[in-house]
Design a protein around this motif. Structure first.
Motif, mmCIF file in Angstrom:
data_model
loop_
_atom_site.group_PDB
_atom_site.id
_atom_site.type_symbol
_atom_site.label_atom_id
_atom_site.label_comp_id
_atom_site.label_asym_id
_atom_site.label_seq_id
_atom_site.Cartn_x
_atom_site.Cartn_y
_atom_site.Cartn_z
ATOM 1 N N ASN B 305 25.904 55.335 33.753
ATOM 2 C CA ASN B 305 25.486 54.783 34.924
ATOM 3 C C ASN B 305 24.691 53.511 34.872
ATOM 4 O O ASN B 305 23.532 52.982 35.275
ATOM 5 C CB ASN B 305 24.150 55.992 35.441
ATOM 6 C CG ASN B 305 24.992 57.083 35.970
ATOM 7 O OD1 ASN B 305 25.826 57.048 36.462
ATOM 8 N ND2 ASN B 305 24.217 58.020 35.739
ATOM 9 N N ILE B 306 25.662 52.727 34.360
ATOM 10 C CA ILE B 306 25.282 51.042 34.352
ATOM 11 C C ILE B 306 25.094 50.733 35.910
ATOM 12 O O ILE B 306 25.794 50.759 36.633
ATOM 13 C CB ILE B 306 26.065 50.478 33.664
ATOM 14 C CG1 ILE B 306 26.303 50.842 32.186
ATOM 15 C CG2 ILE B 306 25.840 48.983 33.739
ATOM 16 C CD1 ILE B 306 27.728 50.561 31.534
ATOM 17 N N PRO B 307 23.814 49.885 36.108
ATOM 18 C CA PRO B 307 23.672 49.615 37.558
ATOM 19 C C PRO B 307 24.763 48.804 37.948
ATOM 20 O O PRO B 307 25.170 47.871 37.144
ATOM 21 C CB PRO B 307 22.360 49.317 37.636
ATOM 22 C CG PRO B 307 21.529 49.514 36.203
ATOM 23 C CD PRO B 307 22.890 49.763 35.247
ATOM 24 N N LEU B 308 25.094 48.957 39.479
ATOM 25 C CA LEU B 308 25.973 47.812 39.956
ATOM 26 C C LEU B 308 25.085 46.460 40.207
ATOM 27 O O LEU B 308 23.851 46.789 40.398
ATOM 28 C CB LEU B 308 26.582 48.359 41.118
ATOM 29 C CG LEU B 308 27.335 49.528 41.019
ATOM 30 C CD1 LEU B 308 28.147 49.719 42.076
ATOM 31 C CD2 LEU B 308 28.447 49.430 39.856
ATOM 32 N N ASP B 311 25.452 42.854 45.103
ATOM 33 C CA ASP B 311 26.401 42.967 45.815
ATOM 34 C C ASP B 311 27.628 44.133 45.846
ATOM 35 O O ASP B 311 28.767 44.018 46.395
ATOM 36 C CB ASP B 311 27.185 41.647 46.003
ATOM 37 C CG ASP B 311 27.556 41.166 44.435
ATOM 38 O OD1 ASP B 311 27.260 42.309 43.634
ATOM 39 O OD2 ASP B 311 28.355 40.129 44.185
ATOM 40 N N GLY B 312 27.151 45.044 45.010
ATOM 41 C CA GLY B 312 27.996 46.336 44.711
ATOM 42 C C GLY B 312 28.931 45.931 43.454
ATOM 43 O O GLY B 312 29.844 46.754 43.447
ATOM 44 N N SER B 313 29.049 44.720 42.823
ATOM 45 C CA SER B 313 29.880 44.249 41.868
ATOM 46 C C SER B 313 29.607 45.014 40.589
ATOM 47 O O SER B 313 28.440 45.557 40.282
ATOM 48 C CB SER B 313 29.843 42.618 41.503
ATOM 49 O OG SER B 313 28.383 42.543 41.085
ATOM 50 N N ILE B 314 30.456 45.268 39.772
ATOM 51 C CA ILE B 314 30.544 46.007 38.490
ATOM 52 C C ILE B 314 30.234 44.611 37.285
ATOM 53 O O ILE B 314 31.124 43.966 37.170
ATOM 54 C CB ILE B 314 31.589 46.670 38.305
ATOM 55 C CG1 ILE B 314 31.585 47.904 39.032
ATOM 56 C CG2 ILE B 314 31.432 47.240 36.794
ATOM 57 C CD1 ILE B 314 32.904 48.620 39.079
ATOM 58 N N SER B 315 29.008 44.606 36.778
ATOM 59 C CA SER B 315 28.870 43.687 35.652
ATOM 60 C C SER B 315 28.977 44.098 34.246
ATOM 61 O O SER B 315 28.066 45.004 33.786
ATOM 62 C CB SER B 315 27.402 43.168 35.924
ATOM 63 O OG SER B 315 27.077 42.123 34.995
ATOM 64 N N ILE B 316 30.240 43.867 33.857
ATOM 65 C CA ILE B 316 30.549 44.459 32.494
ATOM 66 C C ILE B 316 29.906 43.598 31.212
ATOM 67 O O ILE B 316 29.797 43.912 30.175
ATOM 68 C CB ILE B 316 32.309 44.457 32.253
ATOM 69 C CG1 ILE B 316 32.379 45.595 31.130
ATOM 70 C CG2 ILE B 316 32.751 43.281 32.290
ATOM 71 C CD1 ILE B 316 33.841 45.984 31.356
ATOM 72 N N GLY B 317 29.692 42.301 31.557
ATOM 73 C CA GLY B 317 29.231 41.196 30.469
ATOM 74 C C GLY B 317 28.373 41.756 29.640
ATOM 75 O O GLY B 317 28.115 41.485 28.336
ATOM 76 N N ASP B 318 27.070 42.097 30.263
ATOM 77 C CA ASP B 318 25.971 42.488 29.602
ATOM 78 C C ASP B 318 26.131 43.527 28.678
ATOM 79 O O ASP B 318 25.691 43.751 27.304
ATOM 80 C CB ASP B 318 24.841 42.931 30.418
ATOM 81 C CG ASP B 318 24.254 41.525 31.422
ATOM 82 O OD1 ASP B 318 24.298 40.735 30.771
ATOM 83 O OD2 ASP B 318 23.667 42.022 32.085
#
Lengths: 210, 452
Positions: B305-308, B311-318
């Motif tokens: 459940n990685i937070p979005l 703006d609802g985007s999926i941040s994968i970099g972190d």
């Protein structure tokens, strides 16, 4: 006399046995520390929070903010949805990691009663499409419902030009269709969720001269 | 990944230090003053004083893997074996399929004195000694270089050790019953710095669903003034800990060791046999750092459940960066209470025979076994000649690091002696910085002594 000559020759051998190979100059100026690692390895990323229906379907079909079931008549079977943004790829470049080919794999859980598919593009930190980049999506998302969600494997192959350090976002353009349904029941709590996400480094991670 | 590479670099730097060791070819070299270091019974026939620092200086490295395994010329530059244009087959073919060992042994003579007094010969030495060794399994290089072929990699054991101390030695030798000469040296040891790093049974399993690492790691360090620097999770920050070391002002350990040797003349003038044991003893170290791996297993399955984004985007970099950072924890070590430890020196056993077969020439055979962490073994055959003021030896050896050729010459003038020699004649190429390109197995020794 012969023995003296022998010993002199021995000393000469010691002095001349080695030659210098300039190709093996270890000075920093000559040493290229570029390395590549993890070719073909995968990074388990995990699962993300749901992306709700209002962020996927166009407002003409579902305006959002409706928390109760709404029966929507289907006028056109197919539609173009909103973009889903996968961002933060630039974080990798902060550590000088580069890759030219990777595959993002996931299982998409869908509780929205329509089929979805992705196409997309790769953009840089300024929001521009990266010239020479390429994205290939395999798999589509089957229609589901809150009671019986569907689980669909999707694979997104990313191809980038060499050492593009400005890669930031994956724009997933969504298209959908309701099949042969004449109406569907929509609710703002319906969603898709990216689960079992992993990134396979087909080209490995390139680390430049660190 | 980066930390793994950093570890390899550190391990190599520990072992690649240019060093010196006892001169094996000198065992049969006529007029060589320092053979008593190999066998305390082998003292010279005259008194001598080693000129400080240059009385007995030498450099050597021992390795079963060459520098050309780690770096290669490519398009006008020098690149590492991990460079993208170096194929896995090419890179891995240059490493040993088993353990890749690098070893150094430094014995730097600060002061030496030999006195012939009646039937006794006495020696006094002050030496600075350093022993370092590193062992990296082939599987680690394979894991780093090879393309994904299996999700599971058994790396095995990775280790690095260094022991540094000052030795104050007194020796005596004398004849017994005419045909037997015996000798002994007692050595007081003052410990300066000691480190042992070990990772055993290291196993890495990587697949799309899960990364799992298993292994038992430990680290001890005995250095005056060293203090453990820890990270937020209480694990040891090794690089900062080492950076914080100030000058060494007091010893970190004390010890004692003994050398014993004997030479027996079987056929006067023609056949002698001899044997010795050296460095029989050890040092008690006061370890300021004692750290162990925080667990036997580390597992990473990704986050849930990685937070979005807002703006609802999926941040994968972190998450990707975090995965890499977490992976470095595979060698996470947690400091525990300080402990003392007693470590034996690597006792060395030698057995030799020397046959005179011409008026001016002998043939010698020397077997050497060094025990312990810094262990190695060798069988060396030599031809030795002497004529008036000059003597020489050539030798051939097979040892832990491979085949080696040795040679030596000694010039004995009335009041001065000079020697030059090698146990591992390096016939290959050198880098412009003077390091051997092929196997790091070389040795050169030289010295000037005043004798009377």
């Amino acid at each position: 006399m012969k023995r003296t000559v022998l010993l002199t020759a021995l000393l000469s051998l010691l002095a001349t046995a080695c030659t210098v190979d300039k190709d093996y100059d270890l000075s920093d100026d000559n040493l290229d520390k570029t390395i590549i690692l993890a070719k073909g390895y995968s990074i388990p990323v995990g699962s993300f929070e749901p992306v709700y229906i209002a962020d996927i379907l166009p407002a003409t079909i579902f305006p959002g903010g409706v928390t109760t079931d709404v029966v929507v008549p289907i006028i056109t079977a197919s539609f173009v949805g909103r973009d889903i943004v996968i961002e933060g790829m630039d974080k990798l470049y902060e550590d000088n990691y580069h890759f030219t080919e990777a595959t993002l794999k996931m299982v998409v859980k869908n509780t929205i009663p329509c089929n979805l598919s992705f196409s997309g593009s790769l953009t840089d930190t300024s929001g521009n499409i990266i010239p020479g980049s390429f994205m290939d999506v395999t798999g589509s998302i089957e229609s589901g419902s809150p009671e019986t969600p569907s689980y669909s494997p999707v694979s997104i192959k990313l191809t980038l030009p060499d050492n593009d350090a400005n890669f930031d976002k994956i724009l997933l353009h969504t298209t959908g269709n309701f099949g042969d349904k004449t109406s569907v029941t929509l609710n703002s709590t319906q969603y898709i969720q990216f689960t079992e996400v992993s990134l396979t480094l087909n080209s490995g991670i390139l680390i430049k001269n660190k | 990944m980066k930390k793994l590479i950093a570890i390899i670099s550190a391990v190599l730097s520990i072992a690649a230090t240019v060093t010196a060791k006892d001169f094996q070819t000198g065992y049969f070299l006529k007029g060589y003053n320092y053979a008593y270091r190999l066998n305390p019974a082998l003292t010279p026939n005259h008194s001598f004083v080693g000129i400080p620092v240059i009385g007995n200086a030498s450099i050597s490295t021992g390795s079963n893997v060459g520098m050309n395994a780690f770096v290669q010329p490519l398009d006008g530059s020098l690149v590492t074996f991990l460079h993208p244009d170096i194929s896995a087959e090419n890179a891995l073919s240059k490493f040993n399929k088993g353990a890749n060992k690098l070893q150094t042994d430094f014995n730097f003579n600060i002061l030496s004195l030999g006195l012939k007094t009646g039937r006794f010969y006495q020696t006094v030495d002050i030496n600075a000694r350093s022993m370092s060794t590193a062992s990296i399994p082939y599987e680690l290089f394979s894991f780093l270089k090879d393309e994904y072929s299996s999700s599971s990699h058994f790396i095995g054991k990775l280790s690095a050790s260094t022991s540094n101390f000052v030795e104050l030695a007194y020796g005596i030798s004398f004849n017994v019953a005419g045909i037997v000469k015996v000798g002994a040296r007692v050595k007081g040891l003052v410990g300066l710095a000691n480190m042992d790093l070990s990772m055993k049974n290291l196993e890495i399993s990587l697949d799309e669903e899960r990364w799992v690492v298993r292994g038992n790691g430990s680290l001890t360090m005995a250095i005056d003034g060293i203090k453990a620097v820890t990270k937020a999770d209480n694990s040891l920050d090794l690089s900062k800990t080492i950076d914080n070391i100030e000058s060494i002002k007091s010893p970190s350990g004390y010890g004692i060791a003994l050398d014993l040797g004997a030479q027996v003349t079987i056929i006067p003038e023609y056949l002698k046999v001899s044997a010795s044991i050296t460095d029989f003893g050890g040092i008690g170290w006061s370890n300021k750092i004692n750290a162990v791996s925080s667990g036997t297993s580390w597992s990473y399955t990704g986050a849930t459940n990685i937070p979005l984004g807002d703006d609802g985007s999926i941040s994968i970099g972190d998450e990707l960066s975090g995965a890499f950072d977490d992976f470095t924890d595979i060698i996470s070590l947690t400091p525990e209470e300080e402990v003392s430890s007693f470590e034996m020196l690597p006792a060395t056993f030698r057995a030799a025979g020397e046959l005179k077969f011409m008026p001016f020439m002998t043939a010698g055979l020397l077997a050497t076994v060094r025990t312990g962490t810094f262990g190695w073994s060798e069988l060396r055959a030599s031809l030795n000649a002497d004529y008036k003021v000059i003597s020489g030896s050539v030798s051939a050896a097979y040892n832990t690091f491979g085949f080696a050729l040795g040679a030596a010459a000694n010039l004995n003038l009335r009041y001065v002696s000079l020697f030059l020699g090698t146990d591992a004649l390096y016939l290959g190429k050198l880098t412009p910085q003077g390091a051997p390109v092929n196997k790091l197995n070389m040795h050169v020794t030289t010295g000037i002594n005043i004798q009377f």
